[in-house]
Design a protein around this motif. Structure first.
Motif, PDB file in Angstrom:
ATOM      1  N   MET A 100      46.410  48.931  44.348  1.00  0.00           N
ATOM      2  CA  MET A 100      44.755  48.608  44.142  1.00  0.00           C
ATOM      3  C   MET A 100      44.063  47.859  45.426  1.00  0.00           C
ATOM      4  O   MET A 100      43.071  48.389  45.836  1.00  0.00           O
ATOM      5  CB  MET A 100      44.930  47.492  43.080  1.00  0.00           C
ATOM      6  CG  MET A 100      45.404  47.808  41.797  1.00  0.00           C
ATOM      7  SD  MET A 100      44.525  49.282  40.959  1.00  0.00           S
ATOM      8  CE  MET A 100      43.242  48.181  40.416  1.00  0.00           C
ATOM      9  N   GLY A 101      44.742  46.724  46.001  1.00  0.00           N
ATOM     10  CA  GLY A 101      44.003  46.219  46.955  1.00  0.00           C
ATOM     11  C   GLY A 101      43.774  47.367  48.381  1.00  0.00           C
ATOM     12  O   GLY A 101      42.713  47.142  48.729  1.00  0.00           O
ATOM     13  N   VAL A 102      45.000  48.202  48.558  1.00  0.00           N
ATOM     14  CA  VAL A 102      44.762  49.200  49.421  1.00  0.00           C
ATOM     15  C   VAL A 102      43.718  49.917  49.358  1.00  0.00           C
ATOM     16  O   VAL A 102      42.933  50.534  50.010  1.00  0.00           O
ATOM     17  CB  VAL A 102      46.294  49.900  49.615  1.00  0.00           C
ATOM     18  CG1 VAL A 102      46.178  50.958  50.532  1.00  0.00           C
ATOM     19  CG2 VAL A 102      47.306  48.816  50.142  1.00  0.00           C
ATOM     20  N   ALA A 106      49.501  44.461  39.628  1.00  0.00           N
ATOM     21  CA  ALA A 106      48.146  45.129  39.747  1.00  0.00           C
ATOM     22  C   ALA A 106      46.973  44.549  39.063  1.00  0.00           C
ATOM     23  O   ALA A 106      45.955  44.823  39.509  1.00  0.00           O
ATOM     24  CB  ALA A 106      48.268  46.709  39.396  1.00  0.00           C
ATOM     25  N   LEU A 107      47.173  43.758  38.047  1.00  0.00           N
ATOM     26  CA  LEU A 107      46.015  43.139  37.244  1.00  0.00           C
ATOM     27  C   LEU A 107      45.181  42.520  38.073  1.00  0.00           C
ATOM     28  O   LEU A 107      43.749  42.767  37.967  1.00  0.00           O
ATOM     29  CB  LEU A 107      46.696  42.163  36.190  1.00  0.00           C
ATOM     30  CG  LEU A 107      47.124  42.917  34.810  1.00  0.00           C
ATOM     31  CD1 LEU A 107      47.493  42.194  33.875  1.00  0.00           C
ATOM     32  CD2 LEU A 107      45.717  43.428  34.270  1.00  0.00           C
ATOM     33  N   PRO A 108      45.475  41.484  39.372  1.00  0.00           N
ATOM     34  CA  PRO A 108      44.794  40.781  39.817  1.00  0.00           C
ATOM     35  C   PRO A 108      43.919  41.994  40.696  1.00  0.00           C
ATOM     36  O   PRO A 108      42.680  41.552  41.369  1.00  0.00           O
ATOM     37  CB  PRO A 108      45.601  39.929  40.812  1.00  0.00           C
ATOM     38  CG  PRO A 108      46.890  39.897  40.146  1.00  0.00           C
ATOM     39  CD  PRO A 108      47.008  41.059  39.420  1.00  0.00           C
ATOM     40  N   GLY A 109      44.699  42.949  41.299  1.00  0.00           N
ATOM     41  CA  GLY A 109      43.789  44.099  41.991  1.00  0.00           C
ATOM     42  C   GLY A 109      42.756  44.658  41.473  1.00  0.00           C
ATOM     43  O   GLY A 109      41.601  44.733  41.759  1.00  0.00           O
ATOM     44  N   LEU A 110      43.189  44.872  39.882  1.00  0.00           N
ATOM     45  CA  LEU A 110      41.951  45.700  39.247  1.00  0.00           C
ATOM     46  C   LEU A 110      40.709  44.413  38.886  1.00  0.00           C
ATOM     47  O   LEU A 110      39.601  44.981  38.791  1.00  0.00           O
ATOM     48  CB  LEU A 110      42.444  45.928  37.813  1.00  0.00           C
ATOM     49  CG  LEU A 110      41.682  46.595  36.825  1.00  0.00           C
ATOM     50  CD1 LEU A 110      41.156  48.005  37.580  1.00  0.00           C
ATOM     51  CD2 LEU A 110      42.310  47.089  35.529  1.00  0.00           C
ATOM     52  N   ILE A 161      37.097  45.723  39.848  1.00  0.00           N
ATOM     53  CA  ILE A 161      36.001  45.747  38.796  1.00  0.00           C
ATOM     54  C   ILE A 161      34.836  44.785  39.258  1.00  0.00           C
ATOM     55  O   ILE A 161      33.625  44.920  39.472  1.00  0.00           O
ATOM     56  CB  ILE A 161      36.585  45.166  37.474  1.00  0.00           C
ATOM     57  CG1 ILE A 161      37.457  46.374  36.919  1.00  0.00           C
ATOM     58  CG2 ILE A 161      35.237  44.966  36.462  1.00  0.00           C
ATOM     59  CD1 ILE A 161      38.157  45.840  35.809  1.00  0.00           C
ATOM     60  N   HIS A 162      35.186  43.393  39.884  1.00  0.00           N
ATOM     61  CA  HIS A 162      34.170  42.430  40.151  1.00  0.00           C
ATOM     62  C   HIS A 162      33.460  42.911  41.303  1.00  0.00           C
ATOM     63  O   HIS A 162      31.988  42.688  41.425  1.00  0.00           O
ATOM     64  CB  HIS A 162      34.991  41.337  40.656  1.00  0.00           C
ATOM     65  CG  HIS A 162      34.127  40.092  40.999  1.00  0.00           C
ATOM     66  ND1 HIS A 162      33.212  39.580  40.207  1.00  0.00           N
ATOM     67  CD2 HIS A 162      34.248  39.381  42.016  1.00  0.00           C
ATOM     68  CE1 HIS A 162      32.598  38.708  40.568  1.00  0.00           C
ATOM     69  NE2 HIS A 162      33.185  38.424  42.022  1.00  0.00           N
ATOM     70  N   HIS A 163      34.153  43.766  42.342  1.00  0.00           N
ATOM     71  CA  HIS A 163      33.216  44.019  43.497  1.00  0.00           C
ATOM     72  C   HIS A 163      32.865  45.392  43.211  1.00  0.00           C
ATOM     73  O   HIS A 163      32.272  45.923  44.469  1.00  0.00           O
ATOM     74  CB  HIS A 163      34.089  44.071  44.779  1.00  0.00           C
ATOM     75  CG  HIS A 163      34.591  42.635  44.927  1.00  0.00           C
ATOM     76  ND1 HIS A 163      36.106  41.958  44.603  1.00  0.00           N
ATOM     77  CD2 HIS A 163      33.923  41.573  45.453  1.00  0.00           C
ATOM     78  CE1 HIS A 163      35.975  40.825  45.129  1.00  0.00           C
ATOM     79  NE2 HIS A 163      34.714  40.654  45.568  1.00  0.00           N
ATOM     80  N   ASN A 164      33.026  46.030  42.152  1.00  0.00           N
ATOM     81  CA  ASN A 164      32.554  47.680  42.034  1.00  0.00           C
ATOM     82  C   ASN A 164      32.823  48.343  42.779  1.00  0.00           C
ATOM     83  O   ASN A 164      32.091  49.314  43.431  1.00  0.00           O
ATOM     84  CB  ASN A 164      31.013  47.536  41.943  1.00  0.00           C
ATOM     85  CG  ASN A 164      30.228  48.744  41.178  1.00  0.00           C
ATOM     86  OD1 ASN A 164      30.877  49.264  40.224  1.00  0.00           O
ATOM     87  ND2 ASN A 164      28.990  49.057  41.697  1.00  0.00           N
ATOM     88  N   ASP A 165      34.244  48.472  43.037  1.00  0.00           N
ATOM     89  CA  ASP A 165      34.865  49.257  44.252  1.00  0.00           C
ATOM     90  C   ASP A 165      34.876  50.544  43.729  1.00  0.00           C
ATOM     91  O   ASP A 165      34.992  51.078  42.445  1.00  0.00           O
ATOM     92  CB  ASP A 165      36.230  48.939  44.554  1.00  0.00           C
ATOM     93  CG  ASP A 165      36.226  47.403  45.323  1.00  0.00           C
ATOM     94  OD1 ASP A 165      35.420  47.061  46.024  1.00  0.00           O
ATOM     95  OD2 ASP A 165      37.529  46.868  45.176  1.00  0.00           O
ATOM     96  N   ASP A 166      34.756  51.713  44.655  1.00  0.00           N
ATOM     97  CA  ASP A 166      34.636  53.048  44.082  1.00  0.00           C
ATOM     98  C   ASP A 166      35.851  53.701  44.287  1.00  0.00           C
ATOM     99  O   ASP A 166      36.192  54.448  45.480  1.00  0.00           O
ATOM    100  CB  ASP A 166      33.430  53.849  45.001  1.00  0.00           C
ATOM    101  CG  ASP A 166      33.223  55.162  44.873  1.00  0.00           C
ATOM    102  OD1 ASP A 166      33.648  55.786  43.461  1.00  0.00           O
ATOM    103  OD2 ASP A 166      32.394  56.023  45.412  1.00  0.00           O
ATOM    104  N   PHE A 167      36.624  53.764  43.450  1.00  0.00           N
ATOM    105  CA  PHE A 167      37.916  54.538  43.299  1.00  0.00           C
ATOM    106  C   PHE A 167      38.434  54.647  41.810  1.00  0.00           C
ATOM    107  O   PHE A 167      38.047  54.159  40.985  1.00  0.00           O
ATOM    108  CB  PHE A 167      39.156  53.795  44.275  1.00  0.00           C
ATOM    109  CG  PHE A 167      39.634  52.760  43.870  1.00  0.00           C
ATOM    110  CD1 PHE A 167      40.633  52.671  42.661  1.00  0.00           C
ATOM    111  CD2 PHE A 167      39.413  51.304  44.481  1.00  0.00           C
ATOM    112  CE1 PHE A 167      41.127  51.438  42.378  1.00  0.00           C
ATOM    113  CE2 PHE A 167      39.819  50.242  44.003  1.00  0.00           C
ATOM    114  CZ  PHE A 167      40.792  50.233  42.964  1.00  0.00           C
TER     115      PHE A 167
END
Lengths: 627, 214
Positions: free
Chosen positions: A429-431, A456-460, A464-470
Motif C-alpha cells: 500500500m505505502g509503496v 495493510a489497514l493503515p496503508g489503506l 483513502i485520506h490522500h485520494n491516492d490513484d491506484f
C-alpha cells in the motif's frame, strides 16, 4: 509425534518437531495465555497450541499481527499470568516497538517470546540476525540447538522471566525449529485457570521520561545480575578439555561443529553457549585462557566473534581467533556440516576425508537438463486464476504491480515472473502510494486477506485520506494460506476452533469511504477479465476483491464432509493442441503427452477448479468419467 | 562413522507425505530407544515444489543435515527428485525411487514451446544415477498403493521397500506400530497393507542388488 505426544503425560519419550517440543515445554511450565501470528519457521508452534487447546485451559488467540500478539502476552504477564508468543524474524520487527518498552517496564508473570531467524531466507524476505534484539533491548536471550534442549529451555525461560521480572527471548533458527528429535516428556502438572487481581501501583507499567530513566538504571542492574547467573548456568557448557583448539558456538552452529569435528577426527574443546545475551563473559574468558586457537561457529553476523575478540583482549591476547573476519566463514546463508568441515580443515591444516568439490562437480554433470521445480500455486489455487485474468485484463496496459507477502508473492517466480516490488507485510500500500506520485504508469497493489488485516489497514487509511490513484486487489481466500490455512480476522472461528467474529472486508472498506468495489470469483476465468479491466480504468483509490477459498483449505473441508475431490480430463479426440490450458496458467496437474503432444491432466493432482476447461477454445476438457 | 548409523535422504514433491514418513520412522525409534533426528522442510517450499527431509539415526549424530556424500540411501517419492539430490549419496549408496514422475510446470512450458523436447524419463534418471552407484531400485509405488486400496499410501509403500535393507536399523514391528499410531484410524489397515506390498516389491527390485533382511 504431533498432538498426541504433546498431550501425553510423562515421564515418557517422544519424537517431536522442535516447535512441538517448545509447546510441550510451555504446557509443562503451566502457560496460561498464548498469542501469535503464523510465520515460517515458527508456525507449528501456533498450530500445535491451537490443535491441543481443547486438552488444556490456557487462553489463546491467533492475533491479527505479531505486535498485537506480543502486547496480548504482555498484558497477561502484567496481570501475573504466564504467557508465550512466537514469531518469525520479520514478525519481531513488527512487534519490536512494544518489545523495547516492555524491557523497561518488565513483567510480573513469566513471559517468553520465541523468535525464529531464517538463515538462507528459506521463507523470508531477508536473512536478518535477530540476535541484535537481545542486547539492543537488554532482554535476556536463550538459544537451543535441538528439540530436547528447546523444551528444557522454554521451562527455564519462564522461571528466569519471573525471577528477574523481564520477558525472555528464545532465539531459534529454521534448522532448529524444523528439526525433530527424541524428547523426554515430564509429568504435566497444571493449576486450573483463574483470573487474578490487578494489584500494582498506578502507572507501574508506564514508561516515558522520568520513569523511563528510572527503568533504564534498573534494567542495567538486572542485566548484571543475569550475566552473573549465566556465568554458572548449565545452559552454557564446555565439552572436552585439554585441547589447544577451542570452538565457541551456539544454536544450529553447535550441531555442525560437533559433526565436523567427528568427520575430521579431531577432539577440540567446545564452549556451547545457551545464553547469548547477556553473554557469560567470565566463562568465555576462562575458556579462552586454555586454548591457543579458537574457532567461532555461528551463522549470519559475527556476533559471538565480536565479543570473543573483545574478551580475548584481556583474557588471552595471543589467542588466534578464526571466524568470519579471517575469511573462514561467510555472513551469508545457513551453514551445514560441509561448510564447517571445510573451515576447520583450512584453519587447522587438515585434509577433508571426501573431496566435496569433486562430488558436487559430478552431481552437477548428472543433473544437466534436470528441470527446476520451484514452489508454485497448487492445483485449484484461486491465485492462479486471478493472475491469469489480471494478465489478460492488463494486456497492452503499462502498469506497475506492487505485491505483498503471501502465496501470491510466488507470482514473481518462474514461470510467471510477474510483479515489481515486495518488501514486507502490508507494504504494497505505502509503496503503491509512492509509485503513483512518481511513475507515469497505472499502479496496482495486491494483497491477501490476512496480510490486509495484519499491516495493510493503515496503508489503506492513508491512501483513502490522500485520494491516492491506484487500484488495490485483495485476494480473499478465507484463511492465512501460506502458513497452513490458519483462520484470520475474516474467519468466523479462531485458535482451537473457538467461535470468533468475522470481519467483513467490504464493510471495512466502505466504512473508510470507498464505494468503488468490484467483487469477482476468479474461477469464472474469462468472465472476470472485463470487470477487472473496467475497474483498472477508473481513477483510484478503488478496490477489486477476488474471492475464492484456498484450494487446500476447501479440499480439507470437502474431505471432512465426505465429499469426493473430482478431477478433469482431456478429451484427446477434441484437443487441437492450442495449449490454452497451459499458457499463462501453469497448472502443475497439466502436462503434455510425449506421444501425441496433447495436454493431459493428472487424476491424482487435479482439483477440478475447472478453470482450464473454461480456457480451452475447443471444449476438450471435461469431468473425468465415472465421477 | 559408527557402523550403527543410518542416514536416509528423503525427497519428493510438496504434498506427497514426506513428513509423515519421518514421523513414522522417528516415533518408531523413540519407542525402541534409538536416537534419531531430522532436518525438515516446512513452509513456502511445500507448494508443489521440490522438498526434502534429512532422516538420521545414530547415537552420536548431532547435525540435522546429512553431509554431502553422507547418505546411506536416497528414498525418492518422485523420480526426478532422486537425481536432484544425488550429491548427498555415499559412493555406492542405495537409491530407492518411485517410478512416478510429476512433470515440473517449467519443463512443460519448455515442452510447449519446443516440439523437439521430451520429458526426462525414469530410465534416463536411472541411467544417470548408475554412474555413481550400482544400487538403484525403481518401485511402482502408485500402482502398489492403488492395489493396497488408496493411492495416497505411496509414501508408506516406499517405506516398506526401504525397510527391507539389511542396514535399515528400525525393527519392523516398531515401524508397523508407529504407522498405526501416526495415520488416521480408518486408514491403518490400508497403510499396513501398503507397507507389506512395498516390502514385497523390494524383494523383486531391490534385494537382488543389495543385501536385504531375511
Amino acid at each position: 509425534m504431533g498432538s498426541a505426544d504433546v498431550v501425553r503425560d510423562g515421564p515418557a519419550k517422544a519424537f517431536m518437531l522442535c516447535n512441538e517440543a517448545i509447546v510441550r515445554g510451555a504446557i509443562e511450565a503451566d502457560v496460561k495465555v498464548v498469542s501469535a501470528y503464523p510465520g515460517s519457521p515458527t508456525t507449528e508452534i501456533l498450530d500445535t497450541f491451537s490443535g491441543v487447546k481443547s486438552n488444556f485451559d490456557y487462553r489463546m488467540e491467533i492475533s491479527s499481527n505479531e505486535k498485537v500478539a506480543l502486547e496480548t502476552c504482555a498484558g497477561a504477564a502484567m496481570v501475573g499470568h504466564r504467557s508465550i508468543s512466537s514469531m518469525k524474524s520479520v514478525g519481531m520487527n513488527v512487534a519490536s516497538d512494544s518489545f523495547f518498552s516492555l524491557s523497561y517496564t518488565g513483567v510480573k508473570g513469566g513471559m517468553v517470546i520465541v523468535m525464529a531467524d531464517d538463515p538462507q531466507a528459506h521463507s523470508s524476505q531477508t536473512e536478518q540476525d535477530g540476535r541484535a534484539f537481545g542486547p539492543s533491548a537488554y532482554v535476556p536471550m536463550l538459544e537451543p540447538s535441538n528439540p530436547a534442549e528447546a523444551k528444557r529451555m522454554v521451562k527455564l525461560a519462564f522461571d528466569l522471566s519471573e525471577k528477574h521480572g523481564v520477558p525472555v527471548l528464545m532465539r531459534t533458527t529454521t534448522r532448529v525449529n524444523h528439526q525433530s528429535g527424541i524428547v523426554e516428556l515430564d509429568k504435566i502438572v497444571r493449576k486450573p485457570f483463574e483470573k487474578l487481581d490487578w494489584s500494582h501501583a498506578p502507572a507501574r507499567f508506564t514508561t516515558v521520561a522520568d520513569t523511563a530513566r528510572k527503568f533504564k538504571l534498573q534494567l542495567l542492574e538486572r542485566t548484571k545480575r543475569l550475566e552473573e547467573e549465566f556465568n554458572s548456568s548449565d545452559l552454557n557448557r564446555v565439552e572436552g578439555t585439554g585441547s589447544e583448539v577451542g570452538i565457541v558456538t551456539s544454536g544450529a552452529g553447535y550441531n555442525y561443529a560437533v559433526e565436523a569435528a567427528r568427520i575430521l577426527g579431531i577432539k577440540p574443546s567446545i564452549l556451547k553457549l545457551g545464553t547469548t545475551y547477556p553473554l557469560p563473559k567470565r566463562l568465555i574468558a576462562d575458556f579462552l585462557k586454555k586454548v591457543k586457537t579458537v574457532i567461532v561457529v555461528e551463522e549470519l553476523s559475527p556476533y559471538l566473534e565480536l565479543h570473543v575478540t573483545a574478551i580475548a583482549k584481556d583474557a588471552n591476547p595471543s589467542v588466534k581467533i578464526i571466524g568470519k573476519w579471517t575469511g573462514h566463514f561467510s555472513e551469508a546463508f545457513e551453514y551445514n556440516t560441509n561448510i564447517v568441515v571445510d573451515a576447520f580443515a583450512k584453519a587447522l591444516g587438515l585434509r577433508t576425508p571426501v573431496d566435496y568439490d569433486a562430488v558436487m562437480a559430478k552431481a552437477e554433470e548428472l543433473k544437466k537438463g534436470l528441470s527446476d521445480r520451484p514452489p508454485t500455486f497448487c492445483p485449484g489455487c484461486p491465485h492462479r486464476a486471478t493472475l491469469w485474468a489480471l494478465l489478460q485484463a492488463t494486456k497492452g496496459m503499462k502498469h506497475i504491480l506492487s505485491t505483498d507477502i503471501g502465496c501470491y508473492s510466488m507470482s514473481f517466480l518462474e514461470p510467471l515472473n510477474y510483479g515489481d516490488s515486495m518488501l514486507s507485510m502490508g507494504a504494497c500500500m505505502g509503496v503503491a502510494a509512492g509509485m503513483q506520485y512518481a511513475a507515469k504508469e497505472k499502479v496496482i497493489a495486491m494483497v491477501g486477506d490476512s496480510t490486509f488485516y495484519h499491516a495493510a489497514l493503515p496503508g489503506l487509511v492513508n491512501a483513502i485520506h490522500h485520494n491516492d490513484d491506484f487500484t488495490l486487489i485483495i485476494l480473499d481466500n478465507e484463511v492465512t494460506a501460506m502458513t497452513g490455512q490458519q483462520p484470520n480476522p475474516g474467519s468466523d472461528y479462531n485458535a482451537g476452533g473457538q467461535p470468533a467474529k468475522r470481519i467483513v472486508l467490504e464493510d471495512v472498506i466502505r466504512g473508510m469511504g470507498i464505494t468503488d468495489i468490484t467483487v469477482i470469483d476468479p474461477y469464472q476465468a474469462k468472465a472476470v477479465v472485463q470487470p477487472i479491466k473496467e475497474a483498472l480504468a477508473r481513477k483510484g483509490p478503488n478496490i477489486i476483491i477476488s474471492r475464492r477459498a484456498c484450494a487446500l483449505y476447501a479440499d480439507r473441508n470437502k474431505r471432512k464432509r465426505g465429499e469426493a475431490i473430482l478431477s478433469n480430463k482431456v478429451d484427446k479426440d477434441v484437443c487441437k493442441k492450442p495449449y490454452a490450458c497451459i499458457r499463462s496458467f501453469n497448472c502443475p496437474a497439466i502436462s503434455i503427452d510425449d506421444d501425441d503432444r496433447k495436454a493431459t491432466i493428472s487424476k491424482e493432482l487435479c482439483d477440478r477448479c475447472d478453470v482450464c476447461a473454461k480456457l480451452c477454445p475447443f471444449g476438450s476438457i471435461k469431468l473425468r468419467e465415472g465421477e | 562413522m559408527a557402523s550403527d548409523e543410518f542416514s536416509v535422504y528423503m525427497s519428493g514433491v510438496g504434498g506427497q507425505g514426506l513428513v509423515l514418513l519421518s514421523n513414522v520412522m522417528g516415533s518408531a525409534c523413540a519407542s525402541v530407544g534409538i536416537q534419531a533426528i531430522t532436518g525438515e522442510q516446512h513452509g513456502l517450499s511445500q507448494r508443489s515444489g521440490s522438498i526434502n527431509i534429512h532422516m538420521r539415526i545414530g547415537e552420536q549424530i548431532r547435525s540435522p543435515l546429512i553431509p554431502i556424500a553422507g547418505a546411506d540411501a536416497i528414498l525418492a517419492l518422485e523420480a526426478l527428485e532422486a537425481l536432484r539430490y544425488v550429491e548427498y549419496l555415499k559412493p555406492g549408496g542405495v537409491v530407492v525411487m518411485n517410478k512416478r514422475i510429476q512433470h515440473p510446470i517449467i519443463e512443460t512450458i519448455g515442452h510447449m514451446k519446443d516440439k523437439a523436447t521430451r520429458y526426462m524419463s525414469v530410465e534416463e534418471v536411472k541411467a544417470r544415477l548408475s554412474e555413481v552407484t550400482d544400487k538403484v531400485a525403481v518401485v511402482d509405488a502408485l500402482e502398489i498403493a492403488k492395489k493396497a486400496g488408496n493411492p495416497l499410501t505411496e509414501n508408506i509403500v516406499m517405506l516398506g521397500a526401504l525397510s527391507t535393507l539389511e542396514a535399515f536399523p528400525i525393527p519392523e514391528e516398531a515401524l508397523k506400530k508407529s504407522i498405526a499410531e501416526n495415520v488416521p484410524k480408518k486408514a491403518v489397515d490400508v497403510n499396513l497393507r501398503a507397507f507389506d506390498l512395498g516390502k514385497q516389491a523390494a524383494f523383486e527390485t531391490l534385494c537382488n542388488i543389495v543385501k536385504c533382511k531375511k
